[in-house]
Design a protein around this motif. Structure first.
Motif, PDB file in Angstrom:
ATOM      1  N   GLY A 121       0.806  -1.215   0.000  1.00  0.00           N
ATOM      2  CA  GLY A 121       0.000   0.000   0.000  1.00  0.00           C
ATOM      3  C   GLY A 121       0.840   1.267   0.000  1.00  0.00           C
ATOM      4  N   SER A 122       2.117   1.132  -0.339  1.00  0.00           N
ATOM      5  CA  SER A 122       3.031   2.287  -0.313  1.00  0.00           C
ATOM      6  C   SER A 122       2.936   3.121  -1.590  1.00  0.00           C
ATOM      7  N   GLY A 123       2.293   2.539  -2.613  1.00  0.00           N
ATOM      8  CA  GLY A 123       2.283   3.211  -3.900  1.00  0.00           C
ATOM      9  C   GLY A 123       3.440   2.774  -4.794  1.00  0.00           C
ATOM     10  N   ARG A 124       4.338   1.947  -4.277  1.00  0.00           N
ATOM     11  CA  ARG A 124       5.487   1.444  -5.040  1.00  0.00           C
ATOM     12  C   ARG A 124       5.412  -0.079  -5.097  1.00  0.00           C
ATOM     13  N   SER A 125       5.747  -0.646  -6.248  1.00  0.00           N
ATOM     14  CA  SER A 125       5.782  -2.104  -6.338  1.00  0.00           C
ATOM     15  C   SER A 125       6.937  -2.634  -5.486  1.00  0.00           C
ATOM     16  N   LEU A 126       6.933  -3.956  -5.239  1.00  0.00           N
ATOM     17  CA  LEU A 126       8.036  -4.544  -4.470  1.00  0.00           C
ATOM     18  C   LEU A 126       9.366  -4.292  -5.176  1.00  0.00           C
ATOM     19  N   LEU A 127       9.375  -4.400  -6.510  1.00  0.00           N
ATOM     20  CA  LEU A 127      10.599  -4.112  -7.283  1.00  0.00           C
ATOM     21  C   LEU A 127      11.041  -2.662  -7.086  1.00  0.00           C
ATOM     22  N   GLN A 128      10.119  -1.744  -7.223  1.00  0.00           N
ATOM     23  CA  GLN A 128      10.456  -0.327  -7.042  1.00  0.00           C
ATOM     24  C   GLN A 128      10.956  -0.058  -5.621  1.00  0.00           C
ATOM     25  N   ALA A 129      10.293  -0.684  -4.646  1.00  0.00           N
ATOM     26  CA  ALA A 129      10.716  -0.478  -3.257  1.00  0.00           C
ATOM     27  C   ALA A 129      12.114  -1.053  -3.028  1.00  0.00           C
ATOM     28  N   THR A 130      12.431  -2.163  -3.713  1.00  0.00           N
ATOM     29  CA  THR A 130      13.765  -2.764  -3.587  1.00  0.00           C
ATOM     30  C   THR A 130      14.822  -1.802  -4.147  1.00  0.00           C
ATOM     31  N   VAL A 131      14.528  -1.218  -5.294  1.00  0.00           N
ATOM     32  CA  VAL A 131      15.455  -0.239  -5.881  1.00  0.00           C
ATOM     33  C   VAL A 131      15.557   0.994  -4.981  1.00  0.00           C
ATOM     34  N   ASP A 132      14.401   1.463  -4.493  1.00  0.00           N
ATOM     35  CA  ASP A 132      14.404   2.634  -3.591  1.00  0.00           C
ATOM     36  C   ASP A 132      15.313   2.393  -2.381  1.00  0.00           C
ATOM     37  N   ARG A 133      15.282   1.172  -1.876  1.00  0.00           N
ATOM     38  CA  ARG A 133      16.034   0.818  -0.674  1.00  0.00           C
ATOM     39  C   ARG A 133      17.539   0.775  -0.963  1.00  0.00           C
ATOM     40  N   LEU A 134      17.882   0.341  -2.192  1.00  0.00           N
ATOM     41  CA  LEU A 134      19.299   0.138  -2.530  1.00  0.00           C
ATOM     42  C   LEU A 134      19.935   1.373  -3.157  1.00  0.00           C
ATOM     43  N   ASP A 135      19.125   2.201  -3.769  1.00  0.00           N
ATOM     44  CA  ASP A 135      19.656   3.337  -4.522  1.00  0.00           C
ATOM     45  C   ASP A 135      20.554   4.259  -3.685  1.00  0.00           C
ATOM     46  N   PRO A 136      20.161   4.587  -2.454  1.00  0.00           N
ATOM     47  CA  PRO A 136      21.016   5.488  -1.671  1.00  0.00           C
ATOM     48  C   PRO A 136      22.392   4.878  -1.386  1.00  0.00           C
ATOM     49  N   ILE A 137      22.473   3.555  -1.294  1.00  0.00           N
ATOM     50  CA  ILE A 137      23.753   2.894  -1.032  1.00  0.00           C
ATOM     51  C   ILE A 137      24.531   2.751  -2.335  1.00  0.00           C
ATOM     52  N   ALA A 138      23.801   2.435  -3.401  1.00  0.00           N
ATOM     53  CA  ALA A 138      24.462   2.115  -4.673  1.00  0.00           C
ATOM     54  C   ALA A 138      24.624   3.338  -5.568  1.00  0.00           C
ATOM     55  N   GLU A 139      24.017   4.433  -5.192  1.00  0.00           N
ATOM     56  CA  GLU A 139      24.125   5.668  -6.005  1.00  0.00           C
ATOM     57  C   GLU A 139      23.849   5.400  -7.484  1.00  0.00           C
ATOM     58  N   GLY A 140      22.782   4.707  -7.773  1.00  0.00           N
ATOM     59  CA  GLY A 140      22.415   4.490  -9.163  1.00  0.00           C
ATOM     60  C   GLY A 140      23.107   3.298  -9.803  1.00  0.00           C
ATOM     61  N   ARG A 141      24.042   2.650  -9.073  1.00  0.00           N
ATOM     62  CA  ARG A 141      24.700   1.462  -9.655  1.00  0.00           C
ATOM     63  C   ARG A 141      23.808   0.242  -9.405  1.00  0.00           C
ATOM     64  N   VAL A 142      22.744   0.134 -10.225  1.00  0.00           N
ATOM     65  CA  VAL A 142      21.740  -0.922 -10.045  1.00  0.00           C
ATOM     66  C   VAL A 142      21.640  -1.721 -11.329  1.00  0.00           C
ATOM     67  N   LEU A 143      21.551  -3.018 -11.165  1.00  0.00           N
ATOM     68  CA  LEU A 143      21.461  -3.921 -12.303  1.00  0.00           C
ATOM     69  C   LEU A 143      20.299  -4.876 -12.022  1.00  0.00           C
ATOM     70  N   VAL A 144      19.346  -4.954 -12.925  1.00  0.00           N
ATOM     71  CA  VAL A 144      18.191  -5.835 -12.742  1.00  0.00           C
ATOM     72  C   VAL A 144      18.264  -6.967 -13.756  1.00  0.00           C
ATOM     73  N   VAL A 145      18.080  -8.192 -13.280  1.00  0.00           N
ATOM     74  CA  VAL A 145      18.032  -9.355 -14.175  1.00  0.00           C
ATOM     75  C   VAL A 145      16.622  -9.924 -14.120  1.00  0.00           C
ATOM     76  N   THR A 146      15.961  -9.981 -15.259  1.00  0.00           N
ATOM     77  CA  THR A 146      14.567 -10.462 -15.260  1.00  0.00           C
ATOM     78  C   THR A 146      14.307 -11.294 -16.501  1.00  0.00           C
ATOM     79  N   GLY A 147      13.147 -11.950 -16.531  1.00  0.00           N
ATOM     80  CA  GLY A 147      12.776 -12.731 -17.700  1.00  0.00           C
ATOM     81  C   GLY A 147      12.470 -11.819 -18.887  1.00  0.00           C
ATOM     82  N   ALA A 148      12.755 -12.308 -20.095  1.00  0.00           N
ATOM     83  CA  ALA A 148      12.542 -11.492 -21.294  1.00  0.00           C
ATOM     84  C   ALA A 148      11.094 -10.996 -21.357  1.00  0.00           C
ATOM     85  N   ASN A 149      10.136 -11.835 -20.895  1.00  0.00           N
ATOM     86  CA  ASN A 149       8.725 -11.449 -20.981  1.00  0.00           C
ATOM     87  C   ASN A 149       8.336 -10.364 -19.970  1.00  0.00           C
TER      88      ASN A 149
END
Lengths: 360, 360
Positions: free
Chosen positions: B37-65
């Motif tokens: 109910g935060s308004g952010r998906s779990l994926l977005q919240a995961t990035v939000d949580r890591l972004d301050p530590i990683a300063e934009g150095r984020v890499l997502v691996v997902t299925g082609a679909n």
């Protein structure tokens, strides 16, 4: 099944069916729905049941806002036999107007009034009762059909049945009594001399209007004026008519005067007031299974019992719930239990209060 | 919250979340949904949580679909940092490929791999643990975050925690153990020396790949070939990679060799496996009320508790049901109880068997 000469079926098609929300709505009330899975709405089934007896002499009285929907469901009904009430004025006005119209159209008519939203599965037994009632009505009686009670229901009024009437296949009505408490209802059922009052009346139109005239001569005169005056009279007079049930306006005083007869009716009858009674109707043996009213292929279930109505085309999964009620429509969903089926009414009231008149 | 130099967040975004049907689907899995109910998906919240530590150095691996849906949810993610797997090859291939790419892009990188569909609400505590893990990883350790267990869960693997390691803020991992029985889990929790294995790993890319090469040199070489060879190498080699979890391929053998460290993590963590755990997450105090994930104005309720998710825009009335779960989506509806939340999986299997792949 043979027809009965001069018999006219009058079908008051009203009532919101609030406890059947979200299936039943103000704009699409109970009588427009197929609640038995037969492929016919309750209204259509009512006409189907009466047509063989009435040979097409059918008159439907409904609210102006339901006129078009009724016409679509009953394409064989002529315009002059589909009466639209400009506003709801309760059953005396609705059935009384039908009587006033029939009095002019067929002086020998015997009319039988049967609600559009009741379920009766045994058409033959019903027809036999109607035939007896017509025979008594032809002798000048106001005749009601008294349903043999199957349990001490507290949701219906009862009819106190008296001695047989000489010469006609009916009994005296001693009294109509209001919805009783459980203990009183139990006494009624055990006594064997009480029937359920299902609001079914068979009577000559003139007898009905004359009985009404005894208590309210203006009312009876107004109904006859509308029947004579057509659309203009309807528009002018209808809104001024008293809002009163036929039971109070005519049946109760007439019973007190010894002028009402009752034909005992042994057939199964259901007024399908809520989802609990609908569940009973669809699964009379109480099989412990999940009853589906609609397309069973939409249901995925595991250890579930109760009633599910898939009326939106969506797939519904029900897991591990007993006596559940799920009613799925395109814009509203109900999830409750058979035990709490009565409380649906409060939800409708809450929605109305919240301004969601689009949903009620 | 300050960033950590050379820290790269790797987010494997996979997993169907079958027990969260009909919210989670093959085409729109759990990580794409806002389950808090935060308004952010779990994926977005995961990035939000890591972004301050990683300063934009984020890499997502997902299925082609799911590539396009991920790109829409993460507009700041560059194309080269959104890696689409042509087919699912389990976590070793997904995280190993990220390692091989980072090894080339940033020789000083320390990577941290965190699933896209976990819920962690305390970002500060999480960042502190990651910082400790990076410090240990920089010394050549394969580091995992060990969640302090709050109850004897049988749905997770456990980490047997050993003595502190000199010079780094972490402990030795004695052993990874599989999902235990309740009695074993109870012993683990009471002992105080076991953590939950949440599948979070922090490690230098070269260390990870070299550990893999010790057990499966071809696998490690293939991952490095894909990183070097681009799209053609991906198309050719990816389908030949072994389907194996990182835990089995690397973490367990490395732990046996004494080369894995664990940072104790005291923050609340939820993998939200089913609607029961989602209910716990949204109503941790178990208030006995009906929790609504979504627009509360759509809910009409009377004496109900549990969880309702109005995800179709329709009004939902719930009357007289305890611990109910109602999940309403445009094409499918689930009605069950929190107790039976696990059984949702069987419904999905039944739908797949019935050919309703459009719904699963």
């Amino acid at each position: 099944m043979t027809s009965v000469a001069n018999f006219w079926a009058v079908i008051p098609a009203g009532g919101a069916g609030t406890r059947l929300w979200p299936l039943s709505r103000a704009g699409a009330p109970k009588f427009l729905h197929d609640l038995t899975g037969s492929g016919r709405s309750l209204l259509q089934a009512t006409v189907d049941r009466l047509d063989p007896i009435a040979e097409g002499r059918v008159l439907v009285v409904t609210g102006a806002n339901h006129r078009d929907a009724v016409a679509v469901q009953l394409p064989d009904l002529s315009d002059e036999h589909l009466i639209a009430e400009p506003s709801p004025r309760d059953s005396m006005a609705a059935i009384g107007l039908a009587a006033a119209l029939l009095e002019r159209e067929d002086p020998d008519a015997v009319m039988g009034s049967f609600a559009a939203d009741h379920v009766i599965l045994d058409d033959e037994a019903f027809a036999a009762c109607v035939r007896d009632a017509v025979a008594a009505a032809a002798e000048g009686w106001l005749v009601t059909l008294g349903i043999t009670p199957t349990h001490p229901a507290t949701g219906f009024g009862y009819i106190h049945v008296g001695a047989p009437i000489d010469g006609v296949p009916a009994h005296h009505v001693l009294e109509f009594v209001e919805k009783p408490s459980v203990s009183v209802a139990t006494q009624y059922v055990e006594s064997g001399s009480y029937s359920w009052n299902a609001g079914m009346f068979v009577v000559k139109p003139t007898v009905l209007l004359d009985l009404l005239a005894e208590s309210d001569p203006d009312f009876a005169a107004d109904l006859r004026s509308i029947a004579q005056g057509g659309a203009d009279a309807m528009a002018e007079i209808w809104p001024t008519l008293p809002k009163i049930a036929l039971d109070h306006a005519v049946a109760e005083p007439a019973a007190a005067a010894g002028r009402v007869a009752v034909v005992p009716a042994g057939f199964d009858w259901e007024d399908v007031g809520d989802f609990a009674s609908l569940g009973d109707l669809l699964d009379p043996a109480d099989s412990g299974a999940l009853t589906v009213l609609g397309d069973e292929s939409l249901i995925q279930q595991s250890q579930a019992s109760g009633l599910v109505i898939p009326a939106s085309g969506r797939v519904i999964a029900v897991i591990g719930l007993d006596d559940i009620v799920v009613v799925d429509t395109p814009d509203a969903l109900l999830v409750t239990t058979r035990e709490r089926a009565q409380d649906v009414k409060a939800i409708v009231a809450a929605l109305r209060e919240a301004g969601r008149t689009d949903l009620v």
